[in-house]
Design an enzyme around this catalytic site. Structure first.
Site, PDB file in Angstrom:
ATOM      1  N   GLY A   1     -74.231  37.069 -65.862  1.00 58.96           N
ATOM      2  CA  GLY A   1     -74.062  35.780 -66.709  1.00 58.96           C
ATOM      3  C   GLY A   1     -75.275  35.416 -67.392  1.00 58.96           C
ATOM      4  O   GLY A   1     -75.400  34.829 -68.403  1.00 58.96           O
TER       5      GLY A   1
ATOM      6  N   LYS B   1     -88.055  48.991 -54.426  1.00 60.78           N
ATOM      7  CA  LYS B   1     -88.819  48.561 -55.506  1.00 60.78           C
ATOM      8  C   LYS B   1     -90.131  49.357 -55.680  1.00 60.78           C
ATOM      9  O   LYS B   1     -90.850  49.638 -56.499  1.00 60.78           O
ATOM     10  CB  LYS B   1     -89.111  46.975 -55.464  1.00 60.78           C
ATOM     11  CG  LYS B   1     -87.660  46.308 -55.812  1.00 60.78           C
ATOM     12  CD  LYS B   1     -87.989  44.872 -55.334  1.00 60.78           C
ATOM     13  CE  LYS B   1     -86.528  43.854 -55.577  1.00 60.78           C
ATOM     14  NZ  LYS B   1     -86.674  42.571 -55.000  1.00 60.78           N
TER      15      LYS B   1
ATOM     16  N   GLY C   1     -72.063  38.757 -63.075  1.00 65.61           N
ATOM     17  CA  GLY C   1     -72.398  37.827 -62.033  1.00 65.61           C
ATOM     18  C   GLY C   1     -73.532  37.019 -62.292  1.00 65.61           C
ATOM     19  O   GLY C   1     -73.655  36.670 -63.452  1.00 65.61           O
ATOM     20  N   VAL C   2     -74.453  36.951 -61.366  1.00 64.48           N
ATOM     21  CA  VAL C   2     -75.597  35.915 -61.486  1.00 64.48           C
ATOM     22  C   VAL C   2     -76.446  36.599 -62.604  1.00 64.48           C
ATOM     23  O   VAL C   2     -76.617  35.729 -63.526  1.00 64.48           O
ATOM     24  CB  VAL C   2     -76.414  35.888 -60.320  1.00 64.48           C
ATOM     25  CG1 VAL C   2     -77.881  35.201 -60.308  1.00 64.48           C
ATOM     26  CG2 VAL C   2     -75.568  35.056 -59.164  1.00 64.48           C
TER      27      VAL C   2
END
EC number: 1.1.1.3
Lengths: 433, 433
Positions: free
Chosen positions: B16, B205, B12-13
């Site tokens: 890729g 996070k 995906g983002v």
């Protein structure tokens, strides 16, 4: 695992700080490193004074070579500075197969290639996080954190003394001389501040950052260096009005023709991250093709911040003390056999935007003549600003678009032949970052 | 050295982007890593679409397990997200003795301890630079750059969506709903933005940063989480007038009683570094006892910035692929056998300064009654500000000195019983950093 044994050369500000951090945070550091890091010997000028700090259990000598040749020592930490004794000791330590941690930017900027070549041959580490921007882990960020990137440029405030002086000049409207005196009084500038205010210290550090960014040998001798000693309070004020702040930047950038390597006062937009770095703090902006712009900010000098970097290097060394080269990060981010010979560009060929200030007689035709010269030398004007005249004289300020430095110098030479120009043209570079 | 073989889960983002960076910068990366990093297999949902990007020479499968079990693969890069399939694949990869690189903060925040324990047993690396703050090498800075320090606190803007929304609310005076709509239109917020705007992503996070800072297990379940959905435009405007900017911060801090772990909108001084982080950018401030405050700034999300972090991890893995544990950096900065069990503090016991806004009837005695309640609950007022009354109502704003959260809540309960108080009290925390 058994402790790693450190030999400390120098117990001044940074050496003393290193001793303190290693002791105060010994447990915390061992929890991270998986082993203890112990100072086994120190070399100092004043043994009695050293004893007060480190006590009786540590071997203290006045001869650095004693430490370097001591077979118990795994790592030599060189914190004496300079490039005479320090160089002999570092080279000898490497020859003895010892790892080296150093904060010595002058040594690495001028002899780094020789040091790293010797270290490569002897399969030892030479770590130098403390040599650039004090406690900020900028070497690690560039050597390891941004390895995916083609680095495009680096721009940094890497000298705290000059940033302090420029911050004072800006906030208090002081002259350079008065701000320097303040800095000396407050301990931000040394009695002989030449290396700082002339930009040499920043250029030492920039040479290292440039090598880390582009995988080229250290080339301090090719750096273009301008300090802040001739900077006028009025130019800082003009810049402010135009939306810029003047900072001493080290800039290194990859261009088609080669690598820019330059230290000089620079106008940066007042809302940019670098413009807002105040006092003696440091910040480095690194631009990579994948990550874009990143900034690393913190204390660039001082006892404990610099010691923070020295000790971080020691933890790295402790981890890989018996590993081979393949397991270690290359000295200058790129494998020694993969260094490039990209040339450093001559300053005349560097492209930049410029701030020009001209003191001129207030009479018709002045602007036309100057504009003609700029046009003839292919310099395009971005904006212009004229002060109200006082005693028939006025200041005209131009912000140019990007132009070749050689063309700007050429234009300035021509402008200075005009009879209505009353004083040398002030030229500062402008970077948008 | 022979190339290292990568199996890519997800294209995906970020997947890729990782493919692109590994290809575009292959030579530059090999010059640093000393070997090539090659994608040997990818698992995707849509094989035809994947083929368009990676071509015919790479093995493409729709089953992640194919990649995980592929004996040619040295490192599995997990970029599918979530904690169901991703977890199975990561755990199986570890079981197979493969190294793992992941950008999956949700997985590590909720199952990190299990993942790291398994990896320790199998002597493999689990690298996750891309899981926090995208391209900023903050994990590396904390795991390796600041090892000399007793970390005292970390405060970060670690969610780009909410920082974009807050920046819009501030600069355009928008309501939360309108700013969110803008963010969605411009691609800064997802169609279902819940995880971002409710602070869950930031807390994922922060849980990791807290472990890295203090050497404690990952404890997302103990985090105090408040998002930005109830934030009113008027409070942002009031804050601005008082010299503060509202940011969604993740804060973790070591106190005598334990560790603070909290995500919430926070007033920070407008001239501070964090206040000036605009749009979707991220920044993390880390304060160590030796180094002082340091800041790391950059793009916290996006195709290529996140890929920058993934590939940096791959270079680290490539370097130590066949090394043993002693040569590697511990997963959570501290050796697995040296983790601490310092408790996470209950939010009631956290100390902070506060911004309180009360809508009250404009009549005599109001201020006296409120001030009495604050005094009785040991809350000291730093400054106060009252709006001109409109329709017999007015807003009173208090900035308190540091107080215990439990005491503040107690005071608010009492204040809300006063008959002249017209609406619920707005409470925001203030941090000077």
């Amino acid at each position: 695992m058994k402790p790693i044994k450190v030999g400390l050369l120098g117990l001044g500000v940074v050496g003393g700080g290193t001793w303190k951090v290693l002791n105060q945070n010994a447990d915390e550091i061992a929890r991270r490193a998986g082993r203890r890091i112990e100072v086994a010997a120190v070399a100092v000028r004043d043994v009695a004074k050293a004893k007060e700090l480190v006590g009786d259990h540590i071997h203290i000598t006045t001869d650095g070579m004693d430490v370097v040749l001591n077979p118990d020592i795994d790592v030599v930490v060189e914190l004496v500075g300079g490039d005479t004794l320090a160089k002999d000791w570092v080279m000898k330590a490497i020859e003895q197969g010892k790892h080296v941690v150093t904060a010595n930017k002058a040594l690495l900027a001028t002899h780094g290639n020789e040091v790293f070549a010797a270290a490569q041959k002897q399969n030892v580490m030479v770590a130098f996080e403390a040599a650039v921007a004090g406690g900020i882990p900028i070497i690690k960020a560039m050597r390891e954190g941004l390895t995916a990137n083609r680095i495009q440029w680096v721009a940094g405030i890497i000298n705290g003394t000059t940033n302090f002086i420029l911050s004072e000049m800006r906030s208090q409207g002081l002259s350079f001389a008065d701000a320097l005196a303040d800095a000396q009084r407050l301990g931000y500038a040394e009695a002989d501040p030449t290396f700082d205010i002339e930009g040499v210290d920043a250029a030492h550090k920039l040479s290292l950052l440039s090598s880390l960014a582009f995988g080229v040998p250290v080339q301090f001798d090719k750096a273009h260096i301008e300090g802040i000693t001739t900077l006028a309070a009025e130019d800082i004020a003009h810049a402010e009005r135009l939306g810029y702040t003047v900072k001493l930047l080290g800039i290194t950038r990859a261009r088609e023709q080669g690598i820019e390597l330059r230290v000089h006062p620079t106008l940066v937009p007042s809302e940019s991250m670098l413009a807002n770095v105040q006092g003696a703090m440091n910040a480095v902006m690194v631009h990579g093709d994948a990550v874009g712009s990143t900034v690393y900010y913190g204390a660039g000098a001082g006892e404990l911040p610099t010691a923070s970097a020295v000790v971080a290097d020691l933890v790295d060394v402790a981890r890989l003390v018996d590993a081979d080269h393949d397991h270690r990060v290359p000295y200058l981010a790129f494998q020694q056999n993969a260094m490039a010979d990209t040339p450093i560009m001559a300053m005349d060929d560097v492209q930049s935007a410029y701030y020009l200030r001209l003191r001129v007689e207030d009479r018709p035709g002045v602007l036309a003549d100057i504009a003609r010269i700029l046009a003839d030398t292919s310099i395009s004007i971005g904006s212009m600003f004229q002060e109200p005249a006082v005693n028939d004289e006025t200041d005209i300020i131009f912000l140019t678009h990007e132009a070749r430095e050689g063309d700007i110098l050429n234009a300035i030479l021509k402008i200075q032949t005009l009879d209505f120009v009353r004083s040398p043209v002030t030229r500062l570079r402008v970077e948008t970052l």
